[in-house]
Enzyme design. Structure first.
Site, mmCIF file in Angstrom:
data_model
loop_
_atom_site.group_PDB
_atom_site.id
_atom_site.type_symbol
_atom_site.label_atom_id
_atom_site.label_comp_id
_atom_site.label_asym_id
_atom_site.label_seq_id
_atom_site.Cartn_x
_atom_site.Cartn_y
_atom_site.Cartn_z
ATOM 1 N N TYR A 142 0.820 -1.212 0.000
ATOM 2 C CA TYR A 142 0.000 0.000 0.000
ATOM 3 C C TYR A 142 0.854 1.262 0.000
ATOM 4 O O TYR A 142 0.408 2.312 -0.447
ATOM 5 C CB TYR A 142 -0.896 0.033 1.246
ATOM 6 C CG TYR A 142 -2.227 -0.640 1.076
ATOM 7 C CD1 TYR A 142 -2.312 -2.010 0.840
ATOM 8 C CD2 TYR A 142 -3.409 0.085 1.155
ATOM 9 C CE1 TYR A 142 -3.532 -2.625 0.693
ATOM 10 C CE2 TYR A 142 -4.642 -0.530 1.020
ATOM 11 C CZ TYR A 142 -4.695 -1.883 0.788
ATOM 12 O OH TYR A 142 -5.908 -2.493 0.643
ATOM 13 N N LYS A 189 2.883 -15.233 3.025
ATOM 14 C CA LYS A 189 3.139 -16.004 1.803
ATOM 15 C C LYS A 189 4.639 -16.271 1.764
ATOM 16 O O LYS A 189 5.352 -15.913 0.814
ATOM 17 C CB LYS A 189 2.639 -15.205 0.585
ATOM 18 C CG LYS A 189 2.665 -15.957 -0.721
ATOM 19 C CD LYS A 189 1.597 -17.035 -0.845
ATOM 20 C CE LYS A 189 1.808 -17.841 -2.126
ATOM 21 N NZ LYS A 189 0.935 -19.036 -2.191
ATOM 22 N N ASP A 221 -3.131 -18.161 0.949
ATOM 23 C CA ASP A 221 -4.095 -18.884 0.107
ATOM 24 C C ASP A 221 -4.827 -19.936 0.927
ATOM 25 O O ASP A 221 -6.046 -20.086 0.853
ATOM 26 C CB ASP A 221 -3.415 -19.482 -1.138
ATOM 27 C CG ASP A 221 -2.116 -20.216 -0.836
ATOM 28 O OD1 ASP A 221 -1.641 -20.163 0.323
ATOM 29 O OD2 ASP A 221 -1.577 -20.855 -1.762
ATOM 30 N N ASP A 245 -6.596 -6.824 4.060
ATOM 31 C CA ASP A 245 -7.692 -6.192 3.326
ATOM 32 C C ASP A 245 -8.587 -7.268 2.724
ATOM 33 O O ASP A 245 -9.809 -7.229 2.852
ATOM 34 C CB ASP A 245 -7.116 -5.292 2.225
ATOM 35 C CG ASP A 245 -8.192 -4.618 1.400
ATOM 36 O OD1 ASP A 245 -9.161 -4.106 2.003
ATOM 37 O OD2 ASP A 245 -8.073 -4.611 0.157
ATOM 38 N N ASP A 249 -12.548 -8.723 4.124
ATOM 39 C CA ASP A 249 -13.791 -8.741 3.338
ATOM 40 C C ASP A 249 -14.379 -10.152 3.313
ATOM 41 O O ASP A 249 -15.590 -10.334 3.388
ATOM 42 C CB ASP A 249 -13.541 -8.279 1.887
ATOM 43 C CG ASP A 249 -13.859 -6.806 1.673
ATOM 44 O OD1 ASP A 249 -13.635 -6.019 2.616
ATOM 45 O OD2 ASP A 249 -14.338 -6.436 0.572
HETATM 46 C C1 IPM Z 1 -10.570 -0.994 3.558
HETATM 47 C C2 IPM Z 1 -10.707 -0.415 2.177
HETATM 48 C C3 IPM Z 1 -9.523 0.490 1.902
HETATM 49 C C4 IPM Z 1 -8.265 -0.352 1.965
HETATM 50 C C5 IPM Z 1 -9.599 1.272 0.572
HETATM 51 C C6 IPM Z 1 -10.842 2.115 0.492
HETATM 52 C C7 IPM Z 1 -8.379 2.111 0.328
HETATM 53 O O1 IPM Z 1 -10.837 -1.428 1.237
HETATM 54 O O2 IPM Z 1 -10.501 -0.224 4.528
HETATM 55 O O3 IPM Z 1 -10.532 -2.223 3.669
HETATM 56 O O4 IPM Z 1 -7.895 -1.014 0.977
HETATM 57 O O5 IPM Z 1 -7.638 -0.372 3.023
HETATM 58 MG MG MG Z 2 -11.014 -3.392 2.065
#
Ligand code: IPM
Ligand code: MG
Length: 354
Positions: A142, A189, A221, A245, A249
């Site tokens: 990042y 990884k 993975d 990240d 999700d």
């Molecule tokens: C999160 C989001 C952010 C990230 C984006 C919006 C930059 O996906 O907070 O998970 O990748 O950290």
């Molecule tokens: Mg995210």
């Protein structure tokens, strides 16, 4: 107690959900006899529109002198054509870096009332799911160097980690695991990436200092697969910025909806940045149907981690749980037999239960 809270509503649904979380925090203040002051600043697209940049120095300074920062969400199609280094997301990344909040806590729990919203088979979630994903937030790919060749046909993004960065994150993970169920899974990884080998060596070295914590190491993975096959095995997971990240999700899908997921980003002191893990949902903005619970629960984390008000945090979490018990659902978590409510009403229902 007195606390100064900066709010950064951001873009699209950001202002709607932030408003509800503030409403809940104001109720907490009234009920428990605290005085919270809120000051709003622009971030992301809202800041681009007002000042031409996604984060101004003034906003960052305000965040760095507040007790805590509550954010909504940033980004969206309106700013898709903005050059990469001025995008709304860049404002959020600069804020995380500027506040030095390197430890991002993303708890994943299945609210029993929402078990139906979980796409996994009932036998897979028959044991309790209570995972703390601890994501490193100010390093990794990042924040590495990026490049694009002159002819635009080649690009690079540098992934970088230092021992010190891994160590400070891992220590928080070990301490958390000690207070929870004593298990820490470090995700990397290391079979391919040098950064991951450094990560793993560092965690291995530290593990000697925490004999009471049961440490395991998993390739990312496999971790992605294990989260779906056997989520109950995880207690604390520590991982880098990019893997965290993605895995967070995935964990949100397990919990039923991205809209339910809070997060806390902390540095060395108590000041923190609190935001739901979802994005700005342009498609549903302005229709009063967004789920404010992820932001409201981020408010609970703010009370707990930045203000040291655990009882108040529990009051918010309990109120959310009771709203779900009572059958109220925003559209993203709706299932048959429940009562569909909008964003504002959801916030009010939580407020009434505090
Ligand atoms: C999160 C989001 C952010 C990230 C984006 C919006 C930059 O996906 O907070 O998970 O990748 O950290
Ligand atoms: Mg995210």
């Amino acid at each position: 107690m007195e606390a100064r809270i900066v709010t950064l509503p951001g873009d699209y649904i950001g202002p709607e959900i932030t408003r509800e979380a503030v409403k809940v925090l104001m109720r907490v203040a009234e009920k428990f006899g605290h005085s919270f002051t809120f000051k709003e600043y622009a971030l992301g697209g809202a800041s681009i529109d007002a000042y031409g940049v996604p984060l101004t120095e003034e906003t960052l300074a305000a965040c760095n002198s507040a007790d805590a920062v509550l954010m909504g969400s940033v980004g969206g199609p309106k700013w898709d054509k903005v050059p990469a280094d001025k995008r709304p997301e860049k404002g959020l990344l600069a804020l995380r870096k500027g506040m030095q909040v390197y430890a991002n806590l993303r708890p994943c729990r299945i609210h029993p009332q929402l078990a139906e919203a979980c796409p996994l088979r009932p036998d897979i979630i028959s044991e309790p799911i209570d995972i703390m994903i601890l994501r490193e937030l100010t390093g990794d790919i990042y924040f590495g160097r990026r490049s694009r060749s002159e002819d635009r046909t080649r690009a690079t993004d540098e992934m970088a980690y230092s021992v010190a960065e891994v160590e400070r994150l891992a220590r928080i993970g070990f301490e958390m695991a000690k207070k929870r169920r004593g298990r820490l899974c470090s995700v990397d990884k290391a079979n391919v990436l040098e950064c991951s080998r450094l990560w793993r060596e560092t965690v291995q070295r530290l593990s000697a200092e925490y004999p009471e914590v049961d440490v395991s190491y998993m390739y990312v993975d496999n971790a992605a697969m294990q989260l779906i096959l056997h989520p109950g095995q995880f207690d604390v997971m520590i991982t880098g910025n990019l893997f965290g990240d993605i895995l967070s999700d995935e964990s949100a899908a397990i919990a039923g909806s991205l809209g339910m997921m809070p997060s806390a980003s902390l540095g060395d002191g108590t000041r923190g940045l609190y935001e739901p893990i979802h994005g700005s949902a342009p498609d549903i903005a302005g229709r009063d149907i967004a789920n404010p619970l992820g932001t409201i629960l981020s408010g609970a984390l703010l009370l707990r981690h930045s203000l040291g008000l655990n009882e108040e945090a529990v009051a918010v979490e309990t109120a959310v749980s009771r709203v779900l018990d009572d059958g109220f659902r925003t559209p993203d978590i709706y299932s048959e037999g429940c009562r569909k409510v909008g964003c504002t009403e959801m916030g009010t229902l939580v407020t009434e239960r505090i």
